[in-house]
Design a protein around this motif. Structure first.
Motif, PDB file in Angstrom:
ATOM      1  N   ILE A  68       1.515  -1.052   0.327  1.00 55.09           N
ATOM      2  CA  ILE A  68       0.337   0.108   0.495  1.00 55.09           C
ATOM      3  C   ILE A  68       0.480   1.056  -0.317  1.00 55.09           C
ATOM      4  N   LYS A  69       0.714   1.999  -0.896  1.00 52.97           N
ATOM      5  CA  LYS A  69       1.782   3.393  -1.528  1.00 52.97           C
ATOM      6  C   LYS A  69       0.429   4.704  -0.478  1.00 52.97           C
ATOM      7  N   ASP A  70       0.998   4.326   0.912  1.00 46.04           N
ATOM      8  CA  ASP A  70       0.554   5.655   1.984  1.00 46.04           C
ATOM      9  C   ASP A  70       1.256   5.654   3.393  1.00 46.04           C
ATOM     10  N   ASP A  71       1.992   6.730   3.115  1.00 45.60           N
ATOM     11  CA  ASP A  71       3.271   6.941   4.087  1.00 45.60           C
ATOM     12  C   ASP A  71       2.773   6.579   6.014  1.00 45.60           C
ATOM     13  N   VAL A  72       1.366   6.536   6.397  1.00 49.44           N
ATOM     14  CA  VAL A  72       0.622   6.812   7.970  1.00 49.44           C
ATOM     15  C   VAL A  72       0.628   5.086   7.921  1.00 49.44           C
ATOM     16  N   ILE A  73       0.126   4.269   6.486  1.00 50.55           N
ATOM     17  CA  ILE A  73      -0.077   2.798   6.755  1.00 50.55           C
ATOM     18  C   ILE A  73       1.204   2.953   6.644  1.00 50.55           C
ATOM     19  N   ILE A  74       2.763   2.644   6.666  1.00 48.90           N
ATOM     20  CA  ILE A  74       3.891   2.036   6.145  1.00 48.90           C
ATOM     21  C   ILE A  74       4.166   2.350   7.612  1.00 48.90           C
ATOM     22  N   ARG A  75       4.124   3.435   7.858  1.00 48.17           N
ATOM     23  CA  ARG A  75       5.145   3.995   9.499  1.00 48.17           C
ATOM     24  C   ARG A  75       4.251   3.398  10.422  1.00 48.17           C
ATOM     25  N   ASP A  76       2.563   2.520  10.280  1.00 54.64           N
ATOM     26  CA  ASP A  76       2.358   1.718  11.845  1.00 54.64           C
ATOM     27  C   ASP A  76       2.669   0.271  11.037  1.00 54.64           C
ATOM     28  N   LEU A  77       2.318  -0.135  10.678  1.00 50.40           N
ATOM     29  CA  LEU A  77       3.046  -1.242   9.499  1.00 50.40           C
ATOM     30  C   LEU A  77       4.517  -1.552   9.973  1.00 50.40           C
ATOM     31  N   CYS A  78       5.184  -0.940  10.210  1.00 47.63           N
ATOM     32  CA  CYS A  78       6.093  -0.278   9.875  1.00 47.63           C
ATOM     33  C   CYS A  78       6.747  -1.005  12.321  1.00 47.63           C
ATOM     34  N   ALA A  79       5.461   0.029  12.503  1.00 45.84           N
ATOM     35  CA  ALA A  79       5.858  -0.170  14.564  1.00 45.84           C
ATOM     36  C   ALA A  79       5.442  -1.218  14.676  1.00 45.84           C
ATOM     37  N   CYS A  80       4.186  -2.185  13.746  1.00 45.74           N
ATOM     38  CA  CYS A  80       4.010  -3.389  14.363  1.00 45.74           C
ATOM     39  C   CYS A  80       4.549  -4.470  13.875  1.00 45.74           C
ATOM     40  N   PHE A  81       5.055  -4.078  13.301  1.00 51.09           N
ATOM     41  CA  PHE A  81       6.776  -5.634  13.222  1.00 51.09           C
ATOM     42  C   PHE A  81       7.896  -5.139  13.951  1.00 51.09           C
ATOM     43  N   ARG A  82       7.824  -4.136  14.998  1.00 51.26           N
ATOM     44  CA  ARG A  82       9.296  -3.636  15.291  1.00 51.26           C
ATOM     45  C   ARG A  82       8.432  -3.893  17.344  1.00 51.26           C
ATOM     46  N   TYR A  83       6.942  -3.887  17.361  1.00 47.46           N
ATOM     47  CA  TYR A  83       6.728  -3.892  18.726  1.00 47.46           C
ATOM     48  C   TYR A  83       6.456  -5.669  18.963  1.00 47.46           C
ATOM     49  N   LEU A  84       5.996  -6.437  17.595  1.00 49.19           N
ATOM     50  CA  LEU A  84       6.286  -7.798  17.551  1.00 49.19           C
ATOM     51  C   LEU A  84       7.364  -8.338  17.962  1.00 49.19           C
ATOM     52  N   ILE A  85       8.370  -7.488  17.537  1.00 46.59           N
ATOM     53  CA  ILE A  85      10.116  -8.117  18.152  1.00 46.59           C
ATOM     54  C   ILE A  85      10.703  -8.011  19.638  1.00 46.59           C
ATOM     55  N   LEU A  86       9.850  -7.699  19.570  1.00 58.11           N
ATOM     56  CA  LEU A  86      10.029  -6.763  21.666  1.00 58.11           C
ATOM     57  C   LEU A  86      10.887  -7.824  22.439  1.00 58.11           C
ATOM     58  N   ASP A  87      11.340  -7.410  23.653  1.00 57.62           N
ATOM     59  CA  ASP A  87      11.439  -8.533  24.611  1.00 57.62           C
ATOM     60  C   ASP A  87      11.475  -7.350  25.606  1.00 57.62           C
ATOM     61  N   ASP A  88      11.130  -7.587  26.451  1.00 55.69           N
ATOM     62  CA  ASP A  88      10.346  -6.170  27.398  1.00 55.69           C
ATOM     63  C   ASP A  88       9.042  -6.188  28.119  1.00 55.69           C
ATOM     64  N   ASP A  89       9.372  -7.817  28.662  1.00 55.29           N
ATOM     65  CA  ASP A  89       8.039  -8.310  29.374  1.00 55.29           C
ATOM     66  C   ASP A  89       8.620  -8.831  30.550  1.00 55.29           C
ATOM     67  N   ILE A  90       8.747  -8.487  31.838  1.00 54.08           N
ATOM     68  CA  ILE A  90       9.648  -9.411  32.949  1.00 54.08           C
ATOM     69  C   ILE A  90       9.180  -9.727  33.284  1.00 54.08           C
ATOM     70  N   ARG A  91       7.975 -10.414  33.369  1.00 54.29           N
ATOM     71  CA  ARG A  91       7.153 -10.969  33.467  1.00 54.29           C
ATOM     72  C   ARG A  91       7.049 -12.780  32.902  1.00 54.29           C
ATOM     73  N   VAL A  92       7.858 -12.868  31.885  1.00 54.20           N
ATOM     74  CA  VAL A  92       8.470 -13.603  31.747  1.00 54.20           C
ATOM     75  C   VAL A  92       9.928 -14.394  31.006  1.00 54.20           C
ATOM     76  N   GLU A  93      10.197 -15.081  31.433  1.00 57.25           N
ATOM     77  CA  GLU A  93      11.647 -15.476  31.388  1.00 57.25           C
ATOM     78  C   GLU A  93      12.527 -15.102  30.809  1.00 57.25           C
TER      79      GLU A  93
END
Length: 464
Positions: A206-231
């Motif tokens: 999709i050629k839209d700046d907002v969609i690409i920005r939000d999509l990139c955020a989804c990809f980055r947040y799916l690979i976070l390692d910030d939950d201290i409740r999980v070993e």
């Protein structure tokens, strides 16, 4: 033990002051606080800035949630305009603070919004209401990822499938998905486990700046390692899955966009996904180096783009062959110009020095290329400009050490620019990086005292 009261009790007294004593909302709150504090009651758990309805004396967020409950139950249906207004009140109050969002969740806001969105997807299909409910969801879910569940994920997938042409709705859904990933490993695993990339991958086109920005955020947040409740999390595995689906496509999108802020997000996402040596090669084979250098040359004054570009170069240098190619394709003058143009920016300068350090590690030809680009003087200048920055001084020491360790002929040039004094000063100012600084001084051939940290202990061996 200090006495406490519930939010409902506090709000009830405020309402009483407004209705029975004709006080304004501000006066009613002040009087209520005085009353309870005079009784020795601790109000630390009370939200004191809820917006109050001047006619009824009740918090507007409570009234909005009650009205929406009656609406979805069918007891008192609201016209579209009023439904949107109530949703906007909920959104506005949830944006104020975490306590406001927690209070809304306790009142059942999450289940109400799920029902409204579900109704919009199955029966009513009013885009104005759907947008308002998604906006409220984003406000409510912010730093409350525990509210996200399988039903929410199912709704997001339906929206992505049905509203690819409506960028506003699509964007809000992607933001909802991204917020659910922050500090919540279980959500991330459930989302990836639901084969989310099947639905997200087509959106890359999709050629839209907002969609690409939000999509990139989804990809980055799916690979976070910030939950201290999980070993142990699955950040690396998620990165591999996402990269196998979209890394080539994301890389090839770089020349199609001009906005430097969006390019920064895209470059950051590519760097976050390039977590394996073979993925570094994937980016290179997709002409990623050429696209990256072109973007950096087009926007040389954009600090964020320079910083993210340097991060990507370091990530791709994780593959030794790619590291050589990076410099062969012109990285040295690019990084040298960044160090020169952004020398007063502590963060960018620190990343540039770290990039030099990474690219010259154990590769003599790369060190020679940076030396010939004139980077020695820039390193000395940046060290002098930021004497109090531990990050800059440490990264500069790394860069110097890696450049001269296999190219002793460069030592004289570094010393002629006064780096020995700068390094000695760094040892005094930043004791925590003293070993890094000493390593640089040692490889420069300077006098340095190397302390032997442990010599072992002699033990008497008794032979039998």
């Amino acid at each position: 033990m200090a006495k406490v009261i519930s939010q409902e009790t506090f709000d009830g007294v405020v309402q009483e002051n407004i209705v029975d004593f004709s006080m304004s909302p501000v006066e009613a709150k002040e009087e209520t606080i005085k009353q309870f504090e005079a009784q020795g009651i601790n109000l630390a758990n009370i939200i004191k800035d809820l917006q109050i309805n001047e006619e009824t004396g009740r918090p507007m967020i409570t009234e909005a949630i009650d009205a929406l409950k009656l609406h979805i139950s069918g007891e008192k249906k609201l016209p579209v305009e009023e439904e949107v207004e109530e949703l906007q009140v909920l959104e506005s109050e949830c944006k104020k603070s975490i306590p406001h969002r927690v209070f809304a969740a306790k009142l059942g806001a999450n289940n109400i919004l799920v029902t409204i969105v579900e109704n919009q997807l199955t029966n009513e299909r009013n885009k104005e209401v759907l947008i308002a409910s998604l906006q409220s969801f984003n406000a409510l879910l912010n730093k409350q990822p525990d509210l996200f569940d399988a039903e929410s994920l199912s709704l997001i997938i339906k929206i992505i499938q049905e509203f690819k042409e409506n960028f506003k709705i699509l964007s809000l859904s992607l933001q909802w998905l991204a917020k659910s990933c922050i500090m919540h490993e279980t959500n991330r695993q459930n989302i990836v486990g639901a084969d989310i990339m099947t639905y997200l991958k087509p959106l890359v086109g999709i050629k839209d700046d907002v969609i690409i920005r939000d999509l990139c955020a989804c990809f980055r947040y799916l690979i976070l390692d910030d939950d201290i409740r999980v070993e142990f999390g699955k950040a690396h595995e998620h990165a591999r899955i996402i990269a196998s689906c979209v890394l080539v496509e994301l890389t090839q999108l770089l020349p199609e966009y001009e906005d430097p802020t969006l390019l920064s997000d895209m470059i950051l996402t590519i760097a976050s996904l390039a977590v394996r040596q073979e993925l570094c090669v994937v980016v290179e084979d997709a002409n990623g180096l050429e696209y990256l250098f072109d973007s950096m040359k087009k926007h040389p004054d954009h600090a964020k783009l320079m910083k993210e570009g340097l991060k990507l170069l370091r990530a791709l240098a994780g593959n030794d062959t790619t590291k050589v190619h990076i410099v062969q394709k012109g990285a040295a003058p690019v990084v040298q110009n960044i160090l020169l143009n952004h020398r007063e920016n502590e963060q960018v300068a620190g990343h540039a020095l770290a990039c030099i350090s990474t690219l010259t590690l154990r590769v003599k030809d790369n060190s020679t290329a940076f030396f010939e680009a004139g980077v020695v003087e820039n390193i000395a200048d940046v060290m002098a400009l930021h004497p109090k920055s531990k990050n800059v001084q440490r990264n500069a020491a790394w860069a110097i050490r890696n450049m001269v360790s296999r190219s002793r002929d460069q030592c004289e040039s570094f010393l002629s620019h006064g780096v020995e004094d700068l390094l000695n000063q760094a040892m005094t100012d930043h004791p925590s990086v003293i070993q890094d600084v000493k390593a640089a001084l040692r490889d420069l051939g300077c006098k340095v005292h190397l302390k032997e940290e442990w010599t072992g202990t002699a033990e008497k061996v008794i032979s039998k």
